[in-house]
Enzyme design. Structure first.
Site, PDB file in Angstrom:
ATOM      1  N   ASP A 166       0.927  -9.290  -6.678  1.00 13.52           N
ATOM      2  CA  ASP A 166       0.994 -10.487  -8.598  1.00 13.52           C
ATOM      3  C   ASP A 166       2.272 -11.772  -7.466  1.00 13.52           C
ATOM      4  O   ASP A 166       1.661 -13.194  -7.708  1.00 13.52           O
ATOM      5  CB  ASP A 166       1.959  -9.664  -9.492  1.00 13.52           C
ATOM      6  CG  ASP A 166       0.697  -9.377  -9.853  1.00 13.52           C
ATOM      7  OD1 ASP A 166       0.075  -8.789  -9.112  1.00 13.52           O
ATOM      8  OD2 ASP A 166       0.793  -8.672 -10.800  1.00 13.52           O
ATOM      9  N   GLU A 408       5.194   3.577  -7.945  1.00  8.95           N
ATOM     10  CA  GLU A 408       4.516   2.705  -7.543  1.00  8.95           C
ATOM     11  C   GLU A 408       4.749   1.804  -5.875  1.00  8.95           C
ATOM     12  O   GLU A 408       4.163   1.782  -5.958  1.00  8.95           O
ATOM     13  CB  GLU A 408       5.091   1.214  -8.863  1.00  8.95           C
ATOM     14  CG  GLU A 408       3.581   0.857  -9.033  1.00  8.95           C
ATOM     15  CD  GLU A 408       4.045  -0.582 -10.188  1.00  8.95           C
ATOM     16  OE1 GLU A 408       5.194   0.001 -10.385  1.00  8.95           O
ATOM     17  OE2 GLU A 408       2.648  -1.651 -10.808  1.00  8.95           O
TER      18      GLU A 408
HETATM   19  C1  GLC Z   1       0.171  -4.807 -10.947  1.00  7.75           C
HETATM   20  C2  GLC Z   1      -0.323  -4.844  -9.612  1.00  7.75           C
HETATM   21  C3  GLC Z   1      -1.728  -4.893  -9.327  1.00  7.75           C
HETATM   22  C4  GLC Z   1      -1.895  -3.800  -9.745  1.00  7.75           C
HETATM   23  C5  GLC Z   1      -1.828  -3.837 -11.247  1.00  7.75           C
HETATM   24  C6  GLC Z   1      -1.987  -2.171 -11.860  1.00  7.75           C
HETATM   25  O1  GLC Z   1       0.017  -5.623 -11.497  1.00  7.75           O
HETATM   26  O2  GLC Z   1       0.522  -6.094  -9.062  1.00  7.75           O
HETATM   27  O3  GLC Z   1      -2.319  -5.209  -8.029  1.00  7.75           O
HETATM   28  O4  GLC Z   1      -3.589  -4.078  -9.735  1.00  7.75           O
HETATM   29  O5  GLC Z   1      -0.027  -4.164 -11.631  1.00  7.75           O
HETATM   30  O6  GLC Z   1      -1.771  -0.947 -11.100  1.00  7.75           O
END
Ligand code: GLC
Length: 440
Positions: A166, A408
């Site tokens: 992102d 994460e």
């Molecule tokens: C965040 C991450 C993305 C992922 C999502 C769900 O938005 O940047 O890559 O798919 O979370 O985990």
């Protein structure tokens, strides 16, 4: 059973939903495209049925034009607001009866399909491949039909959320991104963005300093509104796109996915459509146009200016995963990985070099180490024969998870955890990294 493996399975069991596994409880409850693929890669080792079901579920929400959306929203009033932001029904291509996002995510599906195939008995493998072959081909065809870059064989992305990374610096620093829209400039001038910060949902789960700033998040939301206004029609959006970037990570993953799709088609004696076959070849050759000799690195390209976005990020290492670059380029990337001035860190691999002006050790895609990008790099290193480097990164990744938990992401200097806890792809890929390597 190894304790870490048992804990990882527990995380995935807790995050299980009807037909898929959520990325994490609370903040991410919907089904996400590339998350589902990474999760399936780990899940196949102990519950291959669930891994298969979740990929079938991704295709059940495929748009009629072939796009596989990046999110499938959980139904129910609790999540009404999430799906309303997207309003996928504005597009005539969106399937009815299911709310989805209106863009895609890195095409990791072929990888997950093949990894699942590797643990199935031969007869079942062929019927598994057959069950996903047509929708998978339609997905790759959609990319080349609707998302062709500036005619050189690469595909482009319209929003940073499509890359899965992102707030990655090359996108944040791309021309024209640092100002507007007018209402946001006004909010900043009147400091109303502080008020907006209180309405954020993500910072209820994760400290604000570990996420994008409110202004950044609103800017990306405004870009999404522009795409939605054009009903997610790529041709219409491309007349005045908020972003139009041939993303290096996305294209590297697509090149690898094409190789795997070809393998799938051969295994079940299907012939790929001729147009798709030549588009794949062009894509592979075009990756080299993202190389910059002066700085000796690969970058993404902004198709609006035609210029490379020369901001260093984890994307620079992704051509290793693509598998299509020459041996000397691969050696160069392996050196960058080890170089402390670039990606060498106590807890590798930082998503932005420690020396970058953008580097923030605990902020999302702006510095932390992530297990999924490590996994992609390990896979690339192995295929190029850098066995020792792959093994070192595999060990350090597992050490990080053992030390800090299934988070994460992680601070690459201290190894401290950040983002949400009990994150599914971290758990799933740890299971995969603990298992014997596959030979795809
Ligand atoms: C965040 C991450 C993305 C992922 C999502 C769900 O938005 O940047 O890559 O798919 O979370 O985990």
């Amino acid at each position: 059973m190894d304790d870490l493996r048992r804990q990882a399975i527990n995380v995935l069991t807790r995050n299980a939903r009807d037909g898929y596994t959520a990325p994490a409880c609370g903040l991410y409850t919907h089904q996400h495209l590339w998350d589902s693929c990474f999760i399936a890669v780990g899940q196949r080792h102990y519950d291959v049925r669930r891994a298969m079901t979740s990929l079938h579920r991704l295709f059940s929400a495929q748009w009629h034009n072939g796009m596989v959306p990046h999110i499938i929203f959980e139904p129910g009033w609790r999540y009404r607001w999430d799906s309303r932001i997207w309003r996928s029904r504005v597009s005539g291509y969106a399937p009815r009866g299911v709310a989805t996002g209106g863009i895609s995510q890195p095409p990791m599906i072929a990888e997950a399909v093949v990894r699942i195939g590797q643990v199935l008995p031969p007869g079942q493998k062929a019927s598994w491949y057959r069950s996903v072959y047509r929708p998978l081909v339609a997905y790759h065809e959609w990319l080349y039909r609707e998302r062709r870059g500036h005619g050189n064989g690469l595909v482009l992305q319209l929003h940073p959320w499509e890359t899965g990374l992102d707030n990655t610096p090359p996108w944040l620093g791309s021309p024209g991104h640092d100002h507007g829209p007018w209402w946001l400039d006004l909010m900043v001038a009147t400091r109303a963005d502080r008020l907006a910060s209180r309405l954020r949902r993500d910072t209820k789960y994760v400290p604000a300093c570990q996420r994008s700033s409110t202004v950044e998040a609103l800017r990306l939301y405004s870009a999404l509104r522009r795409i939605r206004k054009d009903k997610y029609d790529s041709a219409a959006v491309l007349r005045h796109p908020p972003f139009a970037i041939e993303d290096l990570t996305y294209n590297s993953i697509l090149v690898r996915a094409n190789t795997l799709l070809k393998q799938i088609s051969q295994d079940i004696s299907e012939l790929l459509p001729a147009g798709l076959d030549s588009a794949m070849r062009e894509n592979e050759q075009a990756l080299e146009t993202l190389w910059d000799q002066a700085t000796e690195s690969y970058y993404s390209r902004d198709t609006r200016t035609g210029a490379l976005l020369k901001e260093q990020s984890i994307a620079a290492l992704m051509p290793l995963y693509s598998g299509c670059i020459g041996g000397s380029r691969a050696t160069h990337l392996a050196r960058m990985l080890a170089d402390p001035a670039i990606f060498g860190a106590p807890y590798p691999v930082p998503t932005v070099p420690l020396t970058s002006r953008w580097f923030k050790p605990a902020c999302y895609w702006q510095g932390p180490a992530w297990v999924n990008t490590n996994w992609l790099i390990i896979d690339g290193l192995r295929r190029y024969g850098f066995t020792a480097a792959a093994e070192a990164l595999r060990r350090s990744t597992l050490e990080l998870v053992r030390k800090s938990g299934f988070y994460e992401y992680y601070d690459p200097i201290t190894g401290r955890p950040a983002g949400v806890r009990d994150f599914s792809w971290t758990a799933a890929l740890a299971i995969d990294l603990m298992s014997a390597p596959d030979h795809a």
